[in-house]
Design a protein around this motif. Structure first.
Motif, mmCIF file in Angstrom:
data_model
loop_
_atom_site.group_PDB
_atom_site.id
_atom_site.type_symbol
_atom_site.label_atom_id
_atom_site.label_comp_id
_atom_site.label_asym_id
_atom_site.label_seq_id
_atom_site.Cartn_x
_atom_site.Cartn_y
_atom_site.Cartn_z
ATOM 1 N N ILE A 166 -13.980 8.103 -18.943
ATOM 2 C CA ILE A 166 -13.635 9.409 -18.395
ATOM 3 C C ILE A 166 -12.589 9.211 -17.313
ATOM 4 O O ILE A 166 -12.779 8.414 -16.395
ATOM 5 N N MET A 167 -11.476 9.933 -17.417
ATOM 6 C CA MET A 167 -10.399 9.815 -16.429
ATOM 7 C C MET A 167 -10.106 11.195 -15.830
ATOM 8 O O MET A 167 -9.989 12.185 -16.558
ATOM 9 N N ILE A 168 -10.006 11.227 -14.521
ATOM 10 C CA ILE A 168 -9.798 12.468 -13.771
ATOM 11 C C ILE A 168 -8.462 12.394 -13.047
ATOM 12 O O ILE A 168 -8.195 11.442 -12.308
ATOM 13 N N ILE A 169 -7.614 13.404 -13.259
ATOM 14 C CA ILE A 169 -6.373 13.501 -12.488
ATOM 15 C C ILE A 169 -6.682 14.255 -11.200
ATOM 16 O O ILE A 169 -7.014 15.439 -11.212
ATOM 17 N N SER A 170 -6.600 13.562 -10.083
ATOM 18 C CA SER A 170 -6.854 14.149 -8.781
ATOM 19 C C SER A 170 -5.597 13.953 -7.927
ATOM 20 O O SER A 170 -4.497 13.824 -8.454
ATOM 21 N N GLY A 171 -5.762 13.957 -6.637
ATOM 22 C CA GLY A 171 -4.607 13.780 -5.760
ATOM 23 C C GLY A 171 -5.048 13.370 -4.380
ATOM 24 O O GLY A 171 -6.238 13.383 -4.048
ATOM 25 N N ILE A 172 -4.083 13.021 -3.556
ATOM 26 C CA ILE A 172 -4.419 12.627 -2.192
ATOM 27 C C ILE A 172 -4.965 13.814 -1.404
ATOM 28 O O ILE A 172 -5.603 13.632 -0.364
ATOM 29 N N THR A 173 -4.757 15.041 -1.910
ATOM 30 C CA THR A 173 -5.328 16.217 -1.256
ATOM 31 C C THR A 173 -6.850 16.234 -1.372
ATOM 32 O O THR A 173 -7.507 17.021 -0.702
ATOM 33 N N ALA A 174 -7.422 15.384 -2.234
ATOM 34 C CA ALA A 174 -8.874 15.284 -2.328
ATOM 35 C C ALA A 174 -9.446 14.370 -1.257
ATOM 36 O O ALA A 174 -10.662 14.167 -1.198
ATOM 37 N N PHE A 212 -7.689 9.189 -10.723
ATOM 38 C CA PHE A 212 -6.283 8.921 -10.400
ATOM 39 C C PHE A 212 -5.883 9.820 -9.237
ATOM 40 O O PHE A 212 -5.869 11.053 -9.379
ATOM 41 N N GLN A 213 -5.581 9.213 -8.125
ATOM 42 C CA GLN A 213 -5.127 9.980 -6.964
ATOM 43 C C GLN A 213 -3.600 9.949 -6.925
ATOM 44 O O GLN A 213 -2.990 8.943 -6.561
ATOM 45 N N CYS A 214 -3.014 11.062 -7.329
ATOM 46 C CA CYS A 214 -1.556 11.159 -7.400
ATOM 47 C C CYS A 214 -1.001 11.764 -6.114
ATOM 48 O O CYS A 214 -1.736 12.366 -5.335
ATOM 49 N N ARG A 326 -11.037 3.940 -8.903
ATOM 50 C CA ARG A 326 -10.052 4.827 -8.285
ATOM 51 C C ARG A 326 -8.698 4.132 -8.290
ATOM 52 O O ARG A 326 -8.607 2.953 -7.975
ATOM 53 N N HIS A 327 -7.672 4.875 -8.673
ATOM 54 C CA HIS A 327 -6.325 4.308 -8.713
ATOM 55 C C HIS A 327 -5.379 5.260 -7.995
ATOM 56 O O HIS A 327 -5.267 6.434 -8.366
#
Length: 376
Positions: A166-174, A212-214, A326-327
């Motif tokens: 399972i892969m989640i597209i997240s961001g540094i705003t999280a 993934f923290q974009c 986490r990447h």
């Protein structure tokens, strides 16, 4: 096309050169299209969830997806790809998409949650009317409950197969709060907290999870952005010096490559730099006295360049036997998280000192009342 014949060994992913089955929740988004192109070219299989309501809002995005479908036909990838309408807020549709993927391809190796929207506004602005409150609920329905729905729908199948990623597209705003993006940040923080807990629960079933923290522009510039009416002059830059995200976008969006073709033009600069800054914030495209929704005006070519690094990370890590939990994508994101960790470390030291000051157990030894607590 059932792939079980080439995947008899339960509990293992196909080799990296072997075909894998991907389920993408937003196959019509810039990230979804780019990931699908990469995995199909690699020989993998993909089922793309399509949010048709979003496509109808933006003709340029719809044309870009039509061009991708033509590319799929030209390259001979059509037998390895399916598209299914998906409203990720609806549990029934999520279950149907999972069932469709399993029926078409025999299994799901990788679930990529890449559905997202952005809501801009201060806490006061977002609570100004029932309409804005509904937008807050919808922000959580799409960015938080939506991924939960598709994950819960896919887990029974992955448990039976004793494998999955399972892969989640997240961001540094999280991890980093941003003024004017309170609900967007809150939904991201909630999702990451859920995923951190879930990762422990599914590890015994050999199911992996990667966040993934974009950088901030990946999630926002590639998806629908909605802004609620501003409260001026209270949140005017001349009265409120918080770096509200509305002001950042009002500066940025009119200067994007396709802004003028979309009818979004920069405000006329005033004589002084400060007046120009205030003027662009208060009169920009996201400062109108009504709710505004738009996709930031970037061409398909510019979007592909923007998401290139993120897509490379996704396709490299997807289905790995030992993926990171986490990447962080990009140097900007790494620098931001490092700065946040430094700040949290300093705050933690202050918190510990403050806690010592009210530690009842420690103070009870010297308490004139004696005993083991404040009441003896």
């Amino acid at each position: 096309m059932d792939l079980h014949s080439s995947h008899d060994s339960r509990g293992q992913f196909p080799s990296h050169n072997g075909p894998r089955v991907w389920l993408l929740t937003a196959g019509d988004s810039p990230i979804g299209i780019s990931v699908a192109r990469q995995v199909l070219a690699h020989g993998d299989y993909a089922l793309l969830g399509l949010a048709h309501s979003v496509l109808e809002r933006d003709e340029r995005r719809r044309n870009g997806f039509d061009a991708f479908l033509a590319e799929v036909e030209e390259q001979g990838w059509k037998q390895r790809m399916k598209t299914v309408p998906l409203d990720i807020r609806m549990m029934g549709e999520c279950q149907a998409v999972v069932a469709e993927a399993v029926a078409a391809f025999g299994r799901i190796d990788i679930l990529l949650c890449c559905t997202s929207q952005t809501l801009i506004g201060t806490v006061e602005e977002l609570s100004a009317s029932q309409q804005t409150l509904n937008l807050v609920r919808d922000q959580f329905e799409i960015n938080y409950f939506g991924p939960l729905n598709i994950i819960k729908a896919a887990l029974p199948h992955m448990r039976r197969e004793y494998t999955g990623h399972i892969m989640i597209i997240s961001g540094i705003t999280a991890h980093i709060g941003t003024p004017g993006l309170g609900m967007y940040c809150a939904a991201g923080w909630a999702l990451e907290g859920f995923c951190d807990s879930l990762a422990y629960e599914i590890a015994p079933f050999n199911i992996k999870l990667t966040i993934f923290q974009c950088s901030i522009e990946i999630g926002i510039l590639t998806n629908l952005v909605t802004s609620v009416p501003p409260i001026f002059p209270a949140y005017s830059p001349s009265n409120n010096h918080a770096p509200l995200f509305r002001g950042i976008l009002n500066h940025l969006v009119p200067r994007l490559p396709d802004a003028q073709s979309e009818g979004v033009t920069p405000t006329t600069p005033n004589r002084t730099e400060e007046n120009s800054r205030v003027n662009s914030i208060e009169n920009g495209p996201f400062s109108r006295p009504e709710i505004v929704s738009m996709h930031p005006p970037l061409s398909t070519a510019h979007l592909e360049v923007l998401v290139e690094e993120t897509v490379y990370a996704i396709t490299s890590i997807g289905g790995h036997e030992n993926p990171p939990s986490r990447h962080i994508v990009g140097q900007e994101g790494v620098a931001s998280v490092k700065e946040k960790l430094k700040t949290v470390s300093e705050e933690l030291e202050d918190f510990i000192q403050a806690s010592f000051a009210v530690d009842v157990a420690a103070d009870s030894e010297t308490s004139p009342l004696g005993g083991s607590g404040p009441f003896g």
